[in-house]
Design an enzyme around this catalytic site. Structure first.
Site, PDB file in Angstrom:
ATOM      1  N   ASP A 203       1.048  -1.300   0.035  1.00  0.00           N
ATOM      2  CA  ASP A 203      -0.054   0.017  -0.028  1.00  0.00           C
ATOM      3  C   ASP A 203       0.981   1.233   0.367  1.00  0.00           C
ATOM      4  O   ASP A 203       2.230   1.132  -0.048  1.00  0.00           O
ATOM      5  CB  ASP A 203      -0.961  -0.039   0.999  1.00  0.00           C
ATOM      6  CG  ASP A 203      -2.212   0.514   0.707  1.00  0.00           C
ATOM      7  OD1 ASP A 203      -2.428   1.605   0.462  1.00  0.00           O
ATOM      8  OD2 ASP A 203      -3.460  -0.378   0.802  1.00  0.00           O
ATOM      9  N   HIS A 274      -2.683   3.426  -4.891  1.00  0.00           N
ATOM     10  CA  HIS A 274      -1.868   2.844  -3.896  1.00  0.00           C
ATOM     11  C   HIS A 274      -0.423   2.460  -3.796  1.00  0.00           C
ATOM     12  O   HIS A 274       0.127   1.206  -3.216  1.00  0.00           O
ATOM     13  CB  HIS A 274      -2.783   1.774  -3.078  1.00  0.00           C
ATOM     14  CG  HIS A 274      -3.990   2.211  -2.571  1.00  0.00           C
ATOM     15  ND1 HIS A 274      -4.125   3.286  -1.440  1.00  0.00           N
ATOM     16  CD2 HIS A 274      -5.289   2.014  -2.896  1.00  0.00           C
ATOM     17  CE1 HIS A 274      -5.449   3.331  -1.206  1.00  0.00           C
ATOM     18  NE2 HIS A 274      -6.277   2.721  -2.227  1.00  0.00           N
ATOM     19  N   GLU A 338      -9.550   2.940  -5.826  1.00  0.00           N
ATOM     20  CA  GLU A 338      -8.961   4.091  -5.455  1.00  0.00           C
ATOM     21  C   GLU A 338      -7.753   4.705  -6.286  1.00  0.00           C
ATOM     22  O   GLU A 338      -6.886   4.965  -5.642  1.00  0.00           O
ATOM     23  CB  GLU A 338      -8.866   4.219  -3.861  1.00  0.00           C
ATOM     24  CG  GLU A 338     -10.089   3.891  -3.025  1.00  0.00           C
ATOM     25  CD  GLU A 338      -9.802   3.934  -1.722  1.00  0.00           C
ATOM     26  OE1 GLU A 338     -10.712   4.468  -0.763  1.00  0.00           O
ATOM     27  OE2 GLU A 338      -8.699   3.297  -1.202  1.00  0.00           O
TER      28      GLU A 338
HETATM   29  C1  ACM Z   1     -10.854  -0.316  -0.163  1.00  0.00           C
HETATM   30  O1  ACM Z   1     -11.436  -0.562   0.752  1.00  0.00           O
HETATM   31  N1  ACM Z   1     -10.251   0.690  -0.749  1.00  0.00           N
HETATM   32  C2  ACM Z   1     -11.315  -1.645  -0.909  1.00  0.00           C
END
Ligand code: ACM
Length: 551
Positions: A203, A274, A338
């Site tokens: 991440d 990410h 995201e």
């Molecule tokens: C997530 O909670 N961004 C998969």
């Protein structure tokens, strides 16, 4: 006849009276069929565990049971394996005649003998979990328990899961946990008859898996300068360097451990978003060659995403090749959630690529990115899975969706005949508060009480029976921004993960919140023996939850 009438009476009690069912048969998750019977099996002074056949996995399960019984009861317990008829004592019988499937089992307890019947070792493992849950809770202890009547109530159980996929995720990017804890987490997954550990390994705030070809991913990407303190809005930092990663040897150890517990480990490598930690190590795969990328120190979504260049795809494919070699799981998770598009919108290269590939816009570019990765993973004989954003711009042909922004993504995927795993925030996000936030240590926000997780039905009534077959199952997600220690993870994950285990295993019409809670009360004693710091555990007060900035 008298016996039959008594059995019918017990069955009626089991059906109509949750208090009765929880006190004698406190099995979690609740089995498909449980017929109470009269009497009990009393563990003899020298118990015998007889394994029909020579399957080494069955033999191992029998040895583990014998060791446990020996350790806790002090009784000399022996295992026999071979071709013989069932004996007085505990028997493991391999079935070829029944349609139990990979995970189903029968468990029959009579005053003279216990018989677990299954088609596959995994079914025996689950039968064994149910048998242990019919014994006094002290069986979960690590030392000899005195003055216990070691008996098992007679019954007949037929059991198999509702869904094939029953998972629990752990984010080790935001905080890192030692291998010993990862194994404990796997133990708890298996104890509750879940079968998948989704390991969120990368991440913005940390890259946690050693990749031999790209050593800087861990040398640089696993370390951050400092960590947020308190809530995001406080914008305070602890000023302490933080890091950690799993070596490939450790990963193999975890995967092996999981296999022994009939748990599949799905690795997640996040892309195209990410990506801050990866870009801090290898900035050439970002969108701005002059930018100094940093491993993230604050929570939230970052703009730094991979550039969809040929070199980036080569880099990611080489990473995925090592990941695929380490993890035998059919699924490889590539994140996909995201991913802000502003860097792609500002990049000349991306705009030209959009034109060249006949794409509509940067959102379509994300779809292009995911399709390429899907093609690579498919070429390796595996299946790609991603968060529901990968539906946008058209889903890749072989992809499975993890539906997190509500249930719509999963429903849409199933309607398009794609497989989906349901992890909607409102029911499955175990980083939400579980009771009134004012009474709790800090958490990210939201409120998902135990009862809400328990009530969840992953198969939407909007689906036809054929579409519903694409709902593979359910998963609890543990995002760890606000969980700096493994105690904290246990506090947030349990008992809600147990409610989700029952959602995944038990037919919807058999679920009953009050009955579940009564079984859970007994089950918590087992968790106490296993030293699980679940919410409400008597030992909670030993742990320090308050962040320095808690108001
Ligand atoms: C997530 O909670 N961004 C998969």
């Amino acid at each position: 006849m008298k016996k039959r009438a008594f059995s019918l009476f017990l069955l009626l009690l089991w059906a109509i009276c949750p208090v009765f069912s929880q006190s004698l048969y406190p099995i979690i998750p609740k089995p498909l069929l449980l017929e109470p019977k009269e009497g009990s099996f009393i563990l003899p002074p020298d118990p015998i565990i007889a394994v029909a056949g020579t399957d080494p996995m069955l033999r191992r399960l029998a040895e583990e049971l014998a060791n446990r019984i020996g350790r806790v009861t002090g009784k000399d317990t022996k295992v026999f394996a071979g071709n013989f008829r069932v004996k007085d004592g505990i028997n493991f019988v391999m079935s070829k005649d029944h349609k139990l499937g990979e995970e189903g089992y029968f468990l029959e307890v009579t005053p003279k003998r216990i018989i677990i019947t299954a088609e596959q070792p995994k079914g025996f493992f689950y039968g064994l979990q149910s048998l242990l849950q019919l014994m006094p809770t002290e069986i979960y202890g690590s030392v000899r328990a005195e003055n216990i009547k070691w008996s098992v109530p007679c019954c007949y159980i037929e059991d198999r899961p509702r869904y094939a996929y029953r998972g629990l995720m752990l984010d080790v990017g935001r905080h890192f946990y030692p291998v010993a804890f990862i194994k404990k987490y796997i133990d708890l997954i298996a104890l509750h008859k879940m079968n998948t550990f989704h390991w969120h390994l990368t991440d913005d705030q940390g890259w946690r898996i050693e990749i031999k070809k790209y050593p800087k991913l861990t040398q640089v990407g696993s370390q951050r300068k400092e960590t947020m303190l308190g809530h995001y809005n406080d914008q305070k930092y602890d000023g302490k360097p933080y890091g950690g990663f799993y070596t490939q040897e450790e990963i193999k150890e975890v995967v092996n451990y999981a296999r022994e517990h009939f748990v599949t480990v799905i690795p997640e490598i996040e892309m195209p978003g990410h990506a801050s930690a990866a870009l801090a190590a290898y900035p050439q795969y970002g969108n701005n060659p002059d930018k100094i990328y940093k491993v993230g120190t604050k929570w939230g979504v970052y703009d730094d995403v991979f550039a969809p260049k040929e070199e980036t795809f080569r880099f990611l494919e080489e990473i995925l090749t090592e990941v695929i070699d380490l993890f035998p799981s059919q699924y490889i998770h590539i994140g996909g959630d995201e991913c802000p598009k502003n860097q792609w919108e500002e990049s000349l290269f991306c705009q030209e690529l959009i034109k060249k590939e006949g794409l509509k816009d940067a959102h379509d570019l994300q779809s292009y990115f995911i399709r390429r990765i899907d093609k690579f993973i498919t070429s390796k004989g595996r299946k790609m899975i991603g968060w529901d954003e990968i539906l946008e711009g058209g889903i890749s042909p072989n992809a499975t969706i993890m539906s997190w922004r509500g249930t719509e993504g999963g429903v849409l995927a199933a309607k398009q005949h794609h497989d989906a795993i349901m992890t909607p925030e409102n029911f499955c996000y175990l980083d939400h508060y579980q009771v009134d936030a004012k009474t709790q240590p800090i958490a990210i926000g939201g409120l998902t009480p135990l009862e809400e997780s328990y009530a969840y039905n992953p198969t939407s009534s909007n689906l036809t029976p054929d579409e519903a077959k694409h709902i593979l199952g359910v998963q609890g997600n543990v995002w760890t921004e606000y969980m700096p220690t493994s105690d904290y993870v246990e506090y947030m994950a349990f008992p809600r993960a147990i409610a989700l285990a029952e959602v995944g295993w038990t037919a919807q019409h058999l679920k009953n919140t009050e009955d579940f809670k009564k079984r859970l009360d007994i089950h918590k004693k087992r968790l106490d023996y296993l030293e699980v710091n679940y919410f409400g555990a008597p030992t909670n007060k030993k742990f320090r939850y308050q962040w320095p900035l808690k108001k």
